[in-house]
Every structure is written in structure tokens, then in C-alpha cells.
Scaffold this motif. Structure first.
Motif, PDB file in Angstrom:
ATOM      1  N   GLN A   1       0.821  -1.112   0.268  1.00 59.63           N
ATOM      2  CA  GLN A   1       0.058   0.051  -0.051  1.00 59.63           C
ATOM      3  C   GLN A   1       0.786   1.616  -0.015  1.00 59.63           C
ATOM      4  N   HIS A   2       2.472   1.086   0.538  1.00 56.82           N
ATOM      5  CA  HIS A   2       3.409   2.103   0.211  1.00 56.82           C
ATOM      6  C   HIS A   2       4.164   1.888  -0.396  1.00 56.82           C
ATOM      7  N   PRO A   3       3.483   2.410  -1.759  1.00 53.92           N
ATOM      8  CA  PRO A   3       4.814   1.765  -2.804  1.00 53.92           C
ATOM      9  C   PRO A   3       5.949   2.334  -2.749  1.00 53.92           C
ATOM     10  N   PRO A   4       6.891   1.669  -2.701  1.00 52.18           N
ATOM     11  CA  PRO A   4       8.448   1.312  -2.802  1.00 52.18           C
ATOM     12  C   PRO A   4       8.626   3.017  -3.829  1.00 52.18           C
ATOM     13  N   GLU A   5       8.462   3.332  -5.040  1.00 48.24           N
ATOM     14  CA  GLU A   5       9.198   3.889  -4.933  1.00 48.24           C
ATOM     15  C   GLU A   5       9.316   5.994  -4.603  1.00 48.24           C
TER      16      GLU A   5
ATOM     17  N   ASP B   1      -5.677  10.422  -0.522  1.00 45.04           N
ATOM     18  CA  ASP B   1      -6.783  10.596   0.182  1.00 45.04           C
ATOM     19  C   ASP B   1      -6.868   8.723   0.926  1.00 45.04           C
ATOM     20  N   ARG B   2      -8.530   8.714   1.008  1.00 50.21           N
ATOM     21  CA  ARG B   2      -8.283   7.616   2.377  1.00 50.21           C
ATOM     22  C   ARG B   2      -9.524   6.549   0.887  1.00 50.21           C
ATOM     23  N   ASP B   3      -9.020   6.442  -0.100  1.00 53.96           N
ATOM     24  CA  ASP B   3     -10.248   5.628  -1.267  1.00 53.96           C
ATOM     25  C   ASP B   3     -10.240   4.460  -0.715  1.00 53.96           C
ATOM     26  N   THR B   4      -9.360   3.540  -0.235  1.00 48.76           N
ATOM     27  CA  THR B   4      -8.725   2.372  -0.248  1.00 48.76           C
ATOM     28  C   THR B   4      -8.898   2.050   0.228  1.00 48.76           C
ATOM     29  N   ASP B   5      -9.904   2.928   2.167  1.00 50.49           N
ATOM     30  CA  ASP B   5     -10.001   2.347   3.614  1.00 50.49           C
ATOM     31  C   ASP B   5     -11.223   2.422   3.175  1.00 50.49           C
TER      32      ASP B   5
ATOM     33  N   ARG C   1     -13.396   5.308   7.234  1.00 52.69           N
ATOM     34  CA  ARG C   1     -13.184   6.578   7.121  1.00 52.69           C
ATOM     35  C   ARG C   1     -13.912   7.398   7.880  1.00 52.69           C
ATOM     36  N   MET C   2     -14.834   6.817   8.673  1.00 55.14           N
ATOM     37  CA  MET C   2     -15.582   8.127   8.672  1.00 55.14           C
ATOM     38  C   MET C   2     -14.771   7.700  10.532  1.00 55.14           C
ATOM     39  N   PHE C   3     -14.617   7.061  11.107  1.00 53.32           N
ATOM     40  CA  PHE C   3     -14.208   6.239  12.548  1.00 53.32           C
ATOM     41  C   PHE C   3     -12.466   7.409  12.374  1.00 53.32           C
ATOM     42  N   ALA C   4     -11.944   7.492  11.261  1.00 57.20           N
ATOM     43  CA  ALA C   4     -10.056   7.745  11.540  1.00 57.20           C
ATOM     44  C   ALA C   4     -10.842   9.458  10.723  1.00 57.20           C
ATOM     45  N   ARG C   5     -12.141  10.009  10.826  1.00 57.57           N
ATOM     46  CA  ARG C   5     -12.432  11.139  10.936  1.00 57.57           C
ATOM     47  C   ARG C   5     -12.811  12.073  12.140  1.00 57.57           C
ATOM     48  N   GLN C   6     -13.539  11.035  12.959  1.00 57.79           N
ATOM     49  CA  GLN C   6     -13.928  11.308  14.423  1.00 57.79           C
ATOM     50  C   GLN C   6     -12.918  11.113  14.594  1.00 57.79           C
TER      51      GLN C   6
ATOM     52  N   PRO D   1       3.266  13.806  -1.268  1.00 58.51           N
ATOM     53  CA  PRO D   1       2.111  13.360  -1.124  1.00 58.51           C
ATOM     54  C   PRO D   1       2.720  12.288  -1.567  1.00 58.51           C
ATOM     55  N   PHE D   2       2.069  11.113  -1.633  1.00 63.71           N
ATOM     56  CA  PHE D   2       1.714   9.640  -1.950  1.00 63.71           C
ATOM     57  C   PHE D   2       0.379   9.330  -2.128  1.00 63.71           C
ATOM     58  N   GLN D   3      -0.067   8.606  -3.833  1.00 65.95           N
ATOM     59  CA  GLN D   3      -1.283   7.745  -3.349  1.00 65.95           C
ATOM     60  C   GLN D   3      -1.659   6.253  -2.564  1.00 65.95           C
ATOM     61  N   VAL D   4      -1.625   5.945  -1.683  1.00 69.14           N
ATOM     62  CA  VAL D   4      -1.682   4.813  -1.154  1.00 69.14           C
ATOM     63  C   VAL D   4      -2.103   3.793  -2.194  1.00 69.14           C
ATOM     64  N   ALA D   5      -1.925   2.389  -2.607  1.00 67.40           N
ATOM     65  CA  ALA D   5      -2.357   1.854  -3.280  1.00 67.40           C
ATOM     66  C   ALA D   5      -3.261   0.554  -2.754  1.00 67.40           C
ATOM     67  N   GLU D   6      -3.496  -0.138  -3.467  1.00 68.94           N
ATOM     68  CA  GLU D   6      -4.994  -1.417  -2.986  1.00 68.94           C
ATOM     69  C   GLU D   6      -3.511  -1.919  -2.071  1.00 68.94           C
ATOM     70  N   ARG D   7      -4.074  -3.329  -0.780  1.00 70.70           N
ATOM     71  CA  ARG D   7      -3.842  -3.443  -0.640  1.00 70.70           C
ATOM     72  C   ARG D   7      -3.166  -4.580  -1.425  1.00 70.70           C
ATOM     73  N   ALA D   8      -1.887  -5.452  -2.243  1.00 76.74           N
ATOM     74  CA  ALA D   8      -1.574  -6.357  -2.653  1.00 76.74           C
ATOM     75  C   ALA D   8      -2.266  -7.940  -3.190  1.00 76.74           C
ATOM     76  N   SER D   9      -2.372  -8.363  -1.433  1.00 78.02           N
ATOM     77  CA  SER D   9      -2.757  -9.712  -1.347  1.00 78.02           C
ATOM     78  C   SER D   9      -2.874  -9.337   0.122  1.00 78.02           C
ATOM     79  N   GLY D  10      -4.283 -10.235   0.474  1.00 80.11           N
ATOM     80  CA  GLY D  10      -5.136 -10.216   1.906  1.00 80.11           C
ATOM     81  C   GLY D  10      -5.707  -9.564   2.667  1.00 80.11           C
ATOM     82  N   GLU D  11      -6.115  -9.559   3.609  1.00 82.21           N
ATOM     83  CA  GLU D  11      -6.766  -7.886   4.389  1.00 82.21           C
ATOM     84  C   GLU D  11      -6.093  -7.073   5.233  1.00 82.21           C
ATOM     85  N   SER D  12      -6.696  -6.344   5.453  1.00 82.62           N
ATOM     86  CA  SER D  12      -5.900  -5.208   6.870  1.00 82.62           C
ATOM     87  C   SER D  12      -6.404  -6.051   7.598  1.00 82.62           C
ATOM     88  N   LYS D  13      -5.205  -6.116   8.831  1.00 83.34           N
ATOM     89  CA  LYS D  13      -4.792  -7.470  10.093  1.00 83.34           C
ATOM     90  C   LYS D  13      -5.479  -6.331  11.259  1.00 83.34           C
ATOM     91  N   PHE D  14      -6.306  -4.974  10.833  1.00 85.71           N
ATOM     92  CA  PHE D  14      -6.871  -4.496  11.767  1.00 85.71           C
ATOM     93  C   PHE D  14      -8.329  -5.004  11.983  1.00 85.71           C
TER      94      PHE D  14
END
Ligand code: UDP
Ligand code: MG
Length: 336
Positions: free
Chosen positions: A108-112, A134-138, A143-148, A204-217
């Protein structure tokens, strides 16, 4: 005879990348494949430290394989899951480099982007942080929780957080040492990075989609993390009850005067049953709530005073035990 300082200078790389991993077996090799060329381009020497946070899948075997193929890929494996924040702390303890990059394993964090980080570091910035655009990948709920949470943190927190900054960042050795000096158990890294200061800049960087699997949180983990965040950077939730108490007592005093006057002027009336129940329950609720807040803080104080080590290492891969720095921060070491 080679001194400790000589040996360190020889083994220290220019850039070290710290990657906390929890059940990320499928992501490690793709990450290494994308990360290696970037680091070869922008660093004179580098190492990668994976912190296996008690994974239950093939993560550890994958890390062994990756280390056998390229000894610059090292790993430290925890005895159980300690959480991402502690994994980052362990990464900082084991990363022996002039600058340390922290990133997620899921691409999700582009190495480049690291190339830009390193560029800024060479310009003299000591705390270079990635800023998600942006937080489009969440998910919408997250996103609502993060905002609050960030709204609450802005009100309560005593350290302002830069917008969109997370764990993806580069820290100069000086910043790393400052973070290592903080032995707290409830580690809200985002707050700590902001708290240490130093010459900082956002990339600034664009968060990518998770490569594989699900969020561990899970939402449970996130709630715990949010509470840790507010409580380790604010004492306002503790203090606010004295103000609430003052207002409620003043209100009670006014009510008392009103009822005394009413009784004197109009005699004894049959008192309102509903109003008594409502006020008793209201006050009971406030008292339990304030006790609960106290309990949350006392629990955290208890966790800190026990002075348990922050984490326990099960296995080191490509990292010599004597070569790695102590897993226990200096101020806790004497007690062990
Ligand atoms: N992670 C970890 N320990 C945990 C949870 C997560 O080391 O208990 C790692 C995970 O493997 C990943 C990074 O932390 O490399 C970010 O986790 P994730 O992608 O699940 O979080 P999100 O992107 O959803 O915030
Ligand atoms: Mg992720």
C-alpha cells in the motif's frame, strides 16, 4: 583490536527499511522484488529488517527463504503478536543505518516513493513523512471512524498531527535514537513522530490497494489504538470531570433554593417521582463514565510501571544477537 565503534561503522548501512509483518506470506516476495531495485538506485548500502509480529502463516519460512537469497534481507521474529506499533519499535532497535524507512508489507506504500524520501533526507530533512492524498482504499465505515478520531485528537491531543501522515516515512539516525529513548508501552507512533519534531517535511503519495490478503486491523484493535492515542497525548479526559462536577453541583444548588422557596410559599407538594429517578440515573451515569475514564488511565499507568520488556524475540534471521541493539530500551534494561 577492533573497537565496538569500528565494528558498528563497518556493519552500518546507509538506509535500513523496517517492515512490520503479520500473516503477510504472499506479500513479502513481491515487496522485496519491487523494493530492492529502488534501494539499489538510491542508497550506497542498505538492509531490510522484517519484524514478524507472531504470524501464524508461512511468513517466517518466506523470510528465511528471502534471507537465504539475499543476506541484506534480515528478520526478527516475535514470540507472539505484539501489535504493529511494538513491531515498529523493535524495527528501530534492530535497524543499524544512518536513515531508517518504515513501511507496510502489503504494497500500500509504493516503494518508489522512498527515492523521494531519500532525496529530501540528503537535502537535510530528518523526519520525512509520507502524506496520503486520500483514503479511498479504506472502507466507508473506517474512513468515518478515522475522521472522528482525528477531530477528537485535534481537540484533546497536546501535539498537533500533520494531515494524512502515517507510519510510511524516513527517519534520520537522530530521530530514530529519540524514538528509541521512549520506553512507553502504549505506543501511538503517529503522535511520537510528531512529538519528537526535528526538521520535517511531507511527501504526498497515493495509497495503493492492498496487494493480497485483508487488513490486519479489526475494529477492536483500531478502537484500542484510538484510545491509546488520545490517552497518551492528553490528560483532558481526566480533568474534564471536575468541570462537569462543578456545573452539575451548581445546577443542584439552584434546584435546592427553588424547592425550598416553593415549599415555604406553597407548602409541601407531592414530589415528582419521575424527576428523582431521572436525576439519580443521570448522575449515576456521569459517575460511572468518569470512573471508567479514570480506570483507562490507571490501567495504562499499571502497564507502564510493570516495566515488562516491550517485546520478546523468538528468532533472528541474518541479525546477530550481539550485533543487534538491545531490544529493551536503556532505561528499562537495568531492571531485567
Ligand atoms: N501488522 C503487524 N501487526 C499487527 C497488524 C498489522 O505487524 O498486529 C502489519 C501488517 O502486516 C502490515 C502493516 O502492519 O505490514 C499494516 O497493516 P494493514 O495493512 O493490515 O493495515 P491497514 O493498511 O489496513 O491500515
Ligand atoms: Mg495495509
Amino acid at each position: 583490536m577492533a573497537t565496538e565503534a569500528d565494528r558498528r561503522a563497518r556493519t552500518r548501512s546507509e538506509i535500513a527499511v523496517v517492515v512490520p509483518v503479520f500473516n503477510e506470506a504472499e506479500n513479502i516476495e513481491p515487496l522485496v522484488a519491487r523494493l530492492t531495485p529502488v534501494l539499489e538506485r538510491c542508497a550506497s548500502s542498505f538492509s531490510v529488517v522484517f519484524i514478524d509480529d507472531g504470524s501464524r502463516d508461512a511468513t517466517l519460512e518466506t523470510l528465511r527463504r528471502v534471507n537465504a537469497a539475499d543476506p541484506r534481507m534480515t528478520a526478527v521474529s516475535f514470540s507472539r503478536n505484539f501489535g504493529k506499533e511494538i513491531a515498529i519499535a523493535a524495527g528501530l532497535d534492530h535497524a543499524d543505518a544512518d536513515a531508517v524507512v518504515i513501511m507496510d508489507a502489503d504494497l500500500q506504500h509504493p516503494p518508489e516513493v522512498i527515492e523521494t524520501f531519500v532525496g529530501k533526507w540528503r537535502e537535510g530533512y530528518l523526519n520525512v513523512f509520507g502524506q496520503r492524498v486520500d483514503r479511498d482504499t479504506d472502507s466507508a465505515l473506517r474512513r468515518m471512524f478515522a475522521r472522528q478520531f482525528y477531530k477528537l485528537f485535534a481537540i484533546f491531543g497536546e501535539t498537533p498531527l500533520p494531515a494524512g501522515a502515517g507510519d510510511f516515512r524516513l527517519l534520520d539516525r537522530r530521530a530514530v535514537e529519540s524514538l528509541r529513548a521512549m520506553g512507553e508501552r502504549a505506543r501511538f507512533s503517529k503522535g511520537l513522530y510528531a512529538w519528537i519534531g526535528f526538521k520535517s517535511i511531507g511527501v504526498p503519495f497515493q495509497v495503493a490497494e492492498r496487494a493480497s490478503g485483508e487488513s490486519k486491523f479489526s475494529y477492536r484493535k483500531l478502537t484500542r489504538f484510538a484510545l491509546d492515542g488520545i490517552m497518551s497525548f492528553s490528560t483532558l479526559p481526566l480533568k474534564v470531570w471536575s468541570y462537569v462536577g462543578t456545573v452539575v453541583s451548581m445546577f443542584a444548588l439552584v434546584m435546592a433554593v427553588y424547592f425550598i422557596l416553593q415549599t415555604i410559599l406553597y407548602g409541601v407538594d407531592v414530589p415528582g417521582f419521575a424527576s428523582i429517578i431521572v436525576s439519580v440515573m443521570f448522575l449515576g451515569g456521569i459517575q460511572l463514565l468518569s470512573l471508567g475514564v479514570l480506570g483507562e488511565y490507571v490501567g495504562r499507568v499499571f502497564a507502564e510501571v510493570k516495566r515488562r520488556p516491550l517485546y520478546l524475540v523468538g528468532e533472528r534471521i541474518g541479525v546477530d544477537e550481539d550485533e543487534s541493539q538491545s531490544p529493551v530500551p536503556a532505561r528499562h534494561r537495568a531492571r531485567l
